[in-house]
Design an enzyme around this catalytic site. Structure first.
Site, short mmCIF file in Angstrom:
data_model
loop_
_atom_site.label_atom_id
_atom_site.label_comp_id
_atom_site.label_asym_id
_atom_site.label_seq_id
_atom_site.Cartn_x
_atom_site.Cartn_y
_atom_site.Cartn_z
N GLU A 525 0.82 -1.21 0.00
CA GLU A 525 0.00 0.00 0.00
C GLU A 525 0.86 1.26 0.00
O GLU A 525 0.49 2.27 -0.59
CB GLU A 525 -0.95 0.00 1.21
CG GLU A 525 -1.91 -1.18 1.25
CD GLU A 525 -2.70 -1.38 -0.03
OE1 GLU A 525 -2.94 -0.38 -0.75
OE2 GLU A 525 -3.07 -2.52 -0.33
N GLU A 554 -0.72 -1.41 -10.25
CA GLU A 554 -0.11 -2.27 -9.23
C GLU A 554 1.41 -2.36 -9.38
O GLU A 554 2.07 -3.05 -8.59
CB GLU A 554 -0.71 -3.67 -9.30
CG GLU A 554 -2.19 -3.75 -8.97
CD GLU A 554 -2.51 -3.41 -7.52
OE1 GLU A 554 -1.58 -3.50 -6.68
OE2 GLU A 554 -3.66 -3.04 -7.22
N ILE A 654 -14.64 -7.23 -7.78
CA ILE A 654 -15.33 -7.06 -9.07
C ILE A 654 -16.79 -6.65 -8.94
O ILE A 654 -17.37 -6.15 -9.91
CB ILE A 654 -15.22 -8.33 -9.94
CG1 ILE A 654 -15.98 -9.51 -9.33
CG2 ILE A 654 -13.76 -8.71 -10.15
CD1 ILE A 654 -16.05 -10.73 -10.24
N PHE A 655 -17.40 -6.82 -7.76
CA PHE A 655 -18.80 -6.43 -7.61
C PHE A 655 -18.98 -5.26 -6.64
O PHE A 655 -20.06 -4.66 -6.61
CB PHE A 655 -19.64 -7.62 -7.15
CG PHE A 655 -19.75 -8.69 -8.19
CD1 PHE A 655 -20.36 -8.44 -9.41
CD2 PHE A 655 -19.21 -9.95 -7.97
CE1 PHE A 655 -20.44 -9.43 -10.38
CE2 PHE A 655 -19.30 -10.95 -8.93
CZ PHE A 655 -19.91 -10.68 -10.15
N GLY A 657 -16.13 -3.03 -6.24
CA GLY A 657 -14.98 -2.17 -6.48
C GLY A 657 -14.72 -1.97 -7.95
O GLY A 657 -15.62 -2.05 -8.77
N TYR A 659 -12.46 -3.65 -10.09
CA TYR A 659 -11.72 -4.68 -10.82
C TYR A 659 -12.59 -5.49 -11.78
O TYR A 659 -12.13 -6.51 -12.28
CB TYR A 659 -11.03 -5.63 -9.85
CG TYR A 659 -9.76 -5.08 -9.25
CD1 TYR A 659 -8.52 -5.35 -9.82
CD2 TYR A 659 -9.79 -4.28 -8.13
CE1 TYR A 659 -7.35 -4.85 -9.28
CE2 TYR A 659 -8.63 -3.76 -7.57
CZ TYR A 659 -7.42 -4.06 -8.15
OH TYR A 659 -6.26 -3.55 -7.61
#
Length: 735
Positions: A525, A554, A654-655, A657, A659
Site C-alpha cells: 500500500e 499495481e 469485481i462487484f 470495487g 476490478y
C-alpha cells in the site's frame, strides 16, 4: 461510473478492491506550516444545523475535520454542495457555448477543476468514513444521498457544451503539451463511456442503469461487511485452541471479552473466532481441530450468500446491467468496454497472458499438491486433503522444509520498527524524508497517525494518514490506499494519502507484532501511496494515480514488496521488539527460499480468479454455471471444487470495487514490477551507490510521471526497453 479526467475522478487502490469517487481538492489549515489559502467554506452556511453554523463537511480549506463530522451532516451537506455544482455547471456551459469565447486548455480545465473539488472533498470524506468507521446512521445517510450524487455526476459527465468544447480543443492539439493531450484523449473517451453521445430513451435507460449499479455496488459491500461481522464462533474448551499460537489466542480472547467487557484471559478463555483476516488466517493455519477448520472455512466461502445479506441475486442484476450498459455504448460485452481504457485493450490480450501463465503454473501446482498430500499422509492425515486442510498442512510442510513459521518471525516486526525501516528504505531509494507531522490534525480513530514527506532540502512534498489495525465492527476488510488530497498546480495543493490496513492490533503490553504477510501488505500500500505523493505532474487529472491505466497501477505496490527479500532492507525493517536483535541470517535465508514455496498453486489460484472475472463479464450464463465451469477448469486432479462454494458473493474486487473485467491486472502489473526490480538485481543489491542511482530513476519515471504519460512509455523511460516476463518466472521458479 467513468468520469472525465477534467472532473478529476480518482479511485481507491487496494488489495481488496476500491470504490470510485471524486478527487478531493482542499487547502491546509491556517495552523499548518505549509502553503495556505484563506480558510473558508465552499458555502457560507449551507448545510448547517442552525443559522450561522458551518457544516464541517463543507469546510474545504484544510484537512478533514473528522472528529466533528457525523452522520447528521451528510445529507444536508452533500445536498448543499450539489446545488452549487448545478449552478456552477450552468455558468460554465453558457460560457463554453458562447461562439466568441476562445477555447484553451485553461478555459476548459480550470473552471471544471474548481467546480468539482467541493463535491469531491465532501463526498470523498463520506466514502472514506463509510469504509473505516461504518455504522448504521452513516450507512443510511450514504444510501439516502447517493442517488443525488450519481445524478449530478451523470449530469457533469454528459454535458454537451463541455464535450463539444473538448472535441474542438482536441482539433488544435498543437497548443497542448504531452500530458494535456493524454488527459484530453482520456476525457473524450470517458465522456463517451459516460453516455455523452446518447440521446432520448437510450440516455434515460443508460442513466437509470448507472444509478442502479451504484446502489447495488454499495449494497453488495454492505452485505459482505455485515455477513463477516455476523459470524462468531465461541470456544470454551482449551482442547479446541490446542496448537494455536499465543498471539492468536490473545486476539480471540480479546474478541470474546470485548462484547461483555470481560477480563481478557488467553489461557482460560473464552475465545472467539471471527472471519476477520488477522483471526481466520492464522486459525486455518494452526488449528488442529479439523472439524472447526471445516466450519470456519465453509462460513468464509459462503459469506453473503444467504439470509438478509444474500448477494446471489445482486450478482446477476449487476452483470445484466453492465451488459446492457455496454451494448448501449456499442460494445459486445462489459469486458470489451472495461478493457478499452486499459493497457491490455482487448479480451484476447488478457487471455493470452492468462493462458501463457496457466500453462506454466498448472503442472507445478499439481506437483506441489501431490507433495503436500504425501507429507500430510506421512504425518497422520487420513484420506484426501480438503480445502480446509490446505492452509494447515501447508504451514506444517513449510515448517518442516524451512524450519520457521509466521509466529517465529512476528516478534521481529513490531509496527514502529517496520515503519522506521520502511521510511529509511524510502529515503535511500528516492531521496525523501518521512517524519511524524507536527500539525494539529483531526483523525477518525485514536490509532491513526499522520506523517509528512519532505525532499532532501527540507521542502514539503506530501503527507499521509496511516490507519493500521483491524476493527471488525466498523472497518471493512482488506487494505487500500486512497487519495485525501491530490496534486494541483491550479489549486496550489500538495498530495495527501490515506493508507489503510487491517493488521493485528497491539495486545496487552505488546505492540502490534506483524506477520511477514502483513509487512508485505504495508509495503504494497505504501508503494501506491508513493506514486500518489511523489508525482510531479502539475495537472490534477493526471497527477499521481490519476489517469493511470488500471492494469499498470499495481506496478509501484508490487515493486515495493520485492524489497522485503533484500538482506540490507530486512536488517532495517526487522528488529525484535524486546531485545532489538535483527532477524537471524539463517532464518532470513529460509524466508527467501520459502518465497517460491507453493508458487505454482498461488499463481494458478490468481489466474482462476482472473478467468472467472473475465467469463462473468463476457458470457450470459448464470453466474453459478460460469463459476462451475471455471472451477472444473482450474481444479487440481485430487482436489475437486466444493459445491458449497459461493466465493463470488463476497468478491468485492469485481462487484463492490473497480476490478470488474480487470482482476487480471494483478498479474499484468506483476510482470512489470518483477522486471522493474530486476534492474536493481542486475546492478547488484549490494552495490548501494548503483541502487541509489536506479532508485532515483524509478522515482523520476514510475513515481513521478503519473497518468500524464502512457505506462508503456513510462516503463521504457525507466528500463530502456519493453517489459519481459522472464523476471516473474524466475521469481516463481518457473524458468
Amino acid at each position: 461510473m467513468t468520469m472525465s479526467p477534467f472532473l478529476c475522478v480518482l479511485v481507491r487502490f487496494s488489495k481488496d478492491g476500491y470504490r470510485p469517487h471524486f478527487t478531493r481538492r482542499l487547502f491546509f489549515h491556517k495552523r499548518s506550516p505549509y502553503p495556505l489559502s484563506q480558510r473558508k467554506s465552499c458555502l457560507a452556511t449551507g448545510g448547517g444545523d442552525e443559522g450561522g453554523y458551518v457544516n464541517p463537511l463543507l469546510d474545504v480549506s484544510g484537512l478533514p475535520r473528522f472528529e466533528e463530522i457525523h452522520a447528521k451532516h451528510v445529507v444536508p451537506g452533500i445536498t448543499a454542495v450539489i446545488e452549487e455544482v448545478e449552478k456552477g455547471l450552468e455558468e460554465i456551459e453558457n460560457q463554453l457555448g458562447d461562439p466568441s469565447h476562445r477555447l484553451s486548455w485553461s478555459a476548459i480545465s480550470d473552471p471544471l477543476e474548481r467546480l468539482g473539488y467541493p463535491l469531491g472533498y465532501s463526498w470523498g470524506i463520506v466514502n472514506h468514513l463509510n469504509g473505516v468507521r461504518n455504522n448504521e446512521e452513516l450507512r443510511q445517510a450514504h444510501q439516502k444521498i447517493q442517488p443525488a450524487v450519481v445524478k449530478v455526476s451523470t449530469r457533469l459527465a454528459q454535458s454537451i457544451p463541455v464535450y463539444n468544447a473538448m472535441k474542438r480543443l482536441g482539433e488544435s492539439v498543437s497548443e497542448l503539451d504531452g500530458p494535456q493531450e493524454r488527459i484530453l484523449a482520456s476525457a473524450l473517451q470517458d465522456a463517451r463511456h459516460a453516455g455523452a453521445e446518447l440521446e432520448g430513451q437510450q440516455k434515460a435507460q443508460f442513466n437509470d442503469i448507472t444509478l442502479q449499479l451504484a446502489k447495488l455496488s454499495s449494497q453488495f459491500n454492505n452485505n459482505v461487511l455485515d455477513a463477516t461481522k455476523a459470524f462468531q464462533l465461541d470456544l470454551t474448551d482449551p482442547a479446541d485452541v490446542d496448537g494455536l499460537p499465543d498471539s492468536l489466542k490473545q486476539l480471540m480472547a480479546a474478541n470474546a471479552a470485548a462484547e461483555d467487557k470481560m477480563h481478557v484471559d488467553s489461557e482460560r478463555g473464552p475465545w472467539r473466532v471471527t472471519l476477520d483476516g488477522p483471526c481466520i488466517d492464522p486459525f486455518l493455519k494452526h488449528s488442529r481441530n479439523r472439524a472447526l477448520r471445516e466450519q470456519v472455512y465453509l462460513a468464509y466461502i459462503t459469506r453473503a450468500s444467504n439470509g438478509s445479506t444474500d448477494n446471489t441475486g445482486l450478482i446477476e442484476d449487476m452483470r445484466r446491467l453492465r451488459q446492457e450498459k455496454s451494448k448501449i455504448l456499442g460494445y459486445s460485452s462489459f469486458a470489451e468496454l472495461s478493457l478499452k481504457s486499459k493497457m491490455a485493450e482487448t479480451p484476447e490480450k488478457v487471455w493470452e497472458l492468462i493462458n501463457s501463465l496457466k500453462s506454466k503454473s498448472r503442472s507445478v501446482a499439481e506437483r506441489e499438491h501431490e507433495e503436500l498430500q504425501q507429507f500430510a499422509s506421512a504425518n497422520g492425515h487420513s484420506g484426501q486433503l480438503k480445502q480446509w486442510d490446505i492452509a494447515y498442512w501447508a504451514e506444517r510442510q513449510r515448517e518442516h522444509l524451512f524450519s520457521f513459521n509466521d509466529e517465529d518471525l512476528r516478534p521481529y516486526f513490531p509496527l514502529p520498527g517496520v515503519l522506521e525501516g520502511l521510511f529509511n528504505l524510502t529515503t535511500f531509494l528516492f531521496g525523501v524524508h518521512i517524519k511524524p507531522s507536527n500539525q494539529d490534525i483531526q483523525v477518525w480513530c485514536g490509532d491513526v497517525r499522520f506523517f509528512d514527506i519532505t525532499d532532501g532540502n527540507g521542502n514539503y512534498l506530501a503527507s499521509f494518514f496511516l490507519d493500521p489495525y483491524s476493527r471488525p465492527s466498523e472497518k471493512r476488510g482488506g487494505a487500500w490506499m486512497d487519495q485525501c488530497i491530490g496534486m494541483s498546480k491550479l489549486l496550489k495543493t500538495k498530495p495527501v494519502a490515506y493508507l489503510v490496513c487491517n493488521q493485528t492490533p497491539p495486545q496487552k503490553d505488546k505492540p502490534s507484532l506483524m506477520t511477514f504477510r502483513e509487512v508485505e501488505t504495508l509495503f504494497h500500500e505504501f508503494g501506491h501511496g508513493l506514486q500518489h505523493m511523489l508525482t510531479t505532474v502539475p495537472y490534477a487529472a493526471a497527477a499521481g494515480i490519476a489517469n493511470v491505466e488500471w492494469d499498470a497501477v499495481e506496478l509501484p505496490s508490487q515493486f515495493m514488496e520485492n524489497w522485503l527479500y533484500d538482506d540490507s532492507t530486512i536488517q532495517q525493517v526487522g528488529r525484535h521488539y524486546q531485545h532489538g536483535g535483527r532477524v537471524p541470517v539463517d532464518m532470513f535465508e529460509k524466508v527467501k527460499q520459502a518465497r517460491k514455496y507453493r508458487a505454482g498453486y498461488q499463481m494458478l489460484r490468481q489466474l482462476h480468479f482472473s478467468s472467472l472475472d473475465m467469463e462473468l463479464h463476457t458470457r450470459s450464463d448464470h453466474w453459478m454455471d460460469v463459476k462451475m465451469k471455471m472451477d472444473q477448469d482450474y481444479a487440481l486432479k485430487t482436489l475437486p471444487p466444493l459445491k458449497e462454494d459461493r466465493f463470488p458473493c463476497s468478491f468485492m474486487h469485481i462487484f463492490g470495487g473497480g476490478y470488474a473485467a480487470g482482476y487480471y491486472s494483478y498479474k499484468w502489473a506483476e510482470v512489470l514490477a518483477a522486471d522493474a526490480f530486476s534492474a536493481f538485481e542486475e546492478a547488484g543489491l549490494d552495490n548501494r551507490d548503483s541502487i541509489s542511482e536506479i532508485g532515483r530513476r524509478f522515482r523520476d519515471t514510475v513515481l513521478s510521471l503519473g497518468g500524464g504519460t502512457h505506462p508503456t512509455e513510462v516503463f521504457k523511460k525507466f528500463r530502456g526497453r519493453d517489459p519481459l516476463p522472464d523476471a516473474l518466472l524466475r521469481l516463481y521458479g518457473m524458468t
